[in-house]
Design a protein around this motif. Sequence first.
Motif, mmCIF file in Angstrom:
data_model
loop_
_atom_site.group_PDB
_atom_site.id
_atom_site.type_symbol
_atom_site.label_atom_id
_atom_site.label_comp_id
_atom_site.label_asym_id
_atom_site.label_seq_id
_atom_site.Cartn_x
_atom_site.Cartn_y
_atom_site.Cartn_z
ATOM 1 N N GLN A 1 0.843 -1.194 0.000
ATOM 2 C CA GLN A 1 0.000 0.000 0.000
ATOM 3 C C GLN A 1 0.878 1.244 0.000
ATOM 4 O OE1 GLN A 1 -3.029 -0.422 -0.468
ATOM 5 N NE2 GLN A 1 -4.140 1.421 0.101
ATOM 6 N N VAL A 2 0.384 2.280 -0.660
ATOM 7 C CA VAL A 2 1.100 3.549 -0.764
ATOM 8 C C VAL A 2 0.174 4.674 -0.310
ATOM 9 C CG1 VAL A 2 2.154 5.194 -2.359
ATOM 10 C CG2 VAL A 2 2.578 2.751 -2.637
ATOM 11 N N GLN A 3 0.726 5.582 0.475
ATOM 12 C CA GLN A 3 -0.017 6.759 0.898
ATOM 13 C C GLN A 3 0.619 8.004 0.268
ATOM 14 O OE1 GLN A 3 1.271 4.561 3.502
ATOM 15 N NE2 GLN A 3 -0.578 3.381 3.024
ATOM 16 N N LEU A 4 -0.221 8.883 -0.232
ATOM 17 C CA LEU A 4 0.231 10.122 -0.856
ATOM 18 C C LEU A 4 -0.391 11.296 -0.107
ATOM 19 C CD1 LEU A 4 -0.323 9.111 -4.605
ATOM 20 C CD2 LEU A 4 1.795 8.975 -3.293
ATOM 21 N N VAL A 5 0.451 12.205 0.343
ATOM 22 C CA VAL A 5 -0.029 13.367 1.093
ATOM 23 C C VAL A 5 0.422 14.625 0.370
ATOM 24 C CG1 VAL A 5 0.012 14.605 3.266
ATOM 25 C CG2 VAL A 5 0.044 12.100 3.259
ATOM 26 N N GLU A 6 -0.550 15.421 -0.045
ATOM 27 C CA GLU A 6 -0.270 16.626 -0.815
ATOM 28 C C GLU A 6 -0.310 17.854 0.083
ATOM 29 O OE1 GLU A 6 -3.057 14.673 -4.258
ATOM 30 O OE2 GLU A 6 -3.699 15.601 -2.385
ATOM 31 N N SER A 7 0.386 18.884 -0.360
ATOM 32 C CA SER A 7 0.330 20.176 0.315
ATOM 33 C C SER A 7 0.698 21.263 -0.682
ATOM 34 C CB SER A 7 1.273 20.207 1.518
ATOM 35 O OG SER A 7 2.603 19.999 1.100
ATOM 36 N N ILE B 1 6.276 1.801 -7.037
ATOM 37 C CA ILE B 1 5.599 2.838 -7.797
ATOM 38 C C ILE B 1 6.541 3.572 -8.738
ATOM 39 C CG2 ILE B 1 3.802 3.178 -6.088
ATOM 40 C CD1 ILE B 1 5.281 5.676 -5.142
ATOM 41 N N ASN B 2 6.062 3.820 -9.943
ATOM 42 C CA ASN B 2 6.797 4.566 -10.959
ATOM 43 C C ASN B 2 5.952 4.570 -12.216
ATOM 44 O OD1 ASN B 2 9.015 5.944 -12.111
ATOM 45 N ND2 ASN B 2 9.719 4.059 -13.044
ATOM 46 N N PRO B 3 5.631 5.722 -12.819
ATOM 47 C CA PRO B 3 6.043 7.050 -12.397
ATOM 48 C C PRO B 3 5.082 7.664 -11.373
ATOM 49 C CG PRO B 3 4.801 7.199 -14.417
ATOM 50 C CD PRO B 3 4.877 5.734 -14.082
ATOM 51 N N MET B 4 5.392 8.903 -10.993
ATOM 52 C CA MET B 4 4.501 9.719 -10.178
ATOM 53 C C MET B 4 4.173 10.988 -10.942
ATOM 54 S SD MET B 4 6.058 9.350 -6.325
ATOM 55 C CE MET B 4 4.719 10.331 -5.633
ATOM 56 N N CYS C 1 -2.225 14.251 -6.576
ATOM 57 C CA CYS C 1 -0.995 13.501 -6.772
ATOM 58 C C CYS C 1 -1.348 12.069 -7.174
ATOM 59 C CB CYS C 1 -0.189 13.498 -5.477
ATOM 60 S SG CYS C 1 1.414 12.662 -5.593
ATOM 61 N N ASN C 2 -0.569 11.518 -8.064
ATOM 62 C CA ASN C 2 -0.837 10.179 -8.582
ATOM 63 C C ASN C 2 0.450 9.360 -8.592
ATOM 64 O OD1 ASN C 2 -0.530 8.467 -11.324
ATOM 65 N ND2 ASN C 2 -2.656 8.329 -10.624
ATOM 66 N N ALA C 3 0.317 8.089 -8.256
ATOM 67 C CA ALA C 3 1.449 7.165 -8.350
ATOM 68 C C ALA C 3 0.957 5.865 -8.968
ATOM 69 C CB ALA C 3 2.050 6.902 -6.974
ATOM 70 N N LYS C 4 1.698 5.379 -9.926
ATOM 71 C CA LYS C 4 1.299 4.156 -10.614
ATOM 72 C C LYS C 4 2.137 2.986 -10.100
ATOM 73 C CE LYS C 4 0.123 6.797 -14.788
ATOM 74 N NZ LYS C 4 -1.024 7.351 -14.120
ATOM 75 N N ARG C 5 1.483 1.866 -9.840
ATOM 76 C CA ARG C 5 2.183 0.670 -9.384
ATOM 77 C C ARG C 5 2.485 -0.222 -10.580
ATOM 78 N NH1 ARG C 5 -0.867 -3.203 -5.308
ATOM 79 N NH2 ARG C 5 -1.834 -3.947 -7.243
ATOM 80 N N VAL D 1 1.392 -1.259 -15.527
ATOM 81 C CA VAL D 1 0.681 -0.552 -14.469
ATOM 82 C C VAL D 1 -0.582 -1.338 -14.122
ATOM 83 C CG1 VAL D 1 -0.529 1.562 -13.830
ATOM 84 C CG2 VAL D 1 1.565 1.687 -15.212
ATOM 85 N N ASP D 2 -0.643 -1.802 -12.868
ATOM 86 C CA ASP D 2 -1.825 -2.588 -12.495
ATOM 87 C C ASP D 2 -2.656 -1.907 -11.422
ATOM 88 O OD1 ASP D 2 -0.863 -5.035 -9.966
ATOM 89 O OD2 ASP D 2 -0.245 -2.946 -10.242
ATOM 90 N N TYR D 3 -2.186 -0.752 -10.937
ATOM 91 C CA TYR D 3 -2.939 -0.035 -9.918
ATOM 92 C C TYR D 3 -2.450 1.399 -9.882
ATOM 93 C CZ TYR D 3 -5.548 0.634 -5.594
ATOM 94 O OH TYR D 3 -6.457 1.061 -4.663
#
Length: 120
Positions: free
Chosen positions: A1-7, A31-34, A95-99, A105-107
């Motif tokens: 699992q990945v968490q993304l926090v924007e500001s 994850i790659n790319p973002m 913000c987006n991150a691809k797994r 890319v599956d998620y």
Amino acid sequence: QVQLVESGGGLVQAGGSLRLSCAASGSIFSINPMGWYRQAPGKQRDMVAIITSGGTTNYANSVKGRFTISRDNAKNTVYLQMNSLKPEDTAVYYCNAKRLRGGVVDYEYWGQGTQVTVSS
């Protein structure tokens, strides 16, 4: 699992600048790319800018020359420097991150979104 926090969102006058940050945590090795996407009211969510772990970038035509995406791999953070902002840049920025699994890319992970409002 990945968490993304924007500001970094906010209200700015046309011609001004803002910098968005997105900090990733969790299974970041997968994850790659973002990148950054945006969604204006009543419109679909569109890609703004993407960056790979190797630093390759891609921009939407509407922001080329005004926005710059960068990443600090040591901090697991991606930035979006936005200059010469226009009222049409007003949107919620995500913000987006691809797994990647086996090179595919599956998620996709998404941040909570940050509002950018540009007044004329």
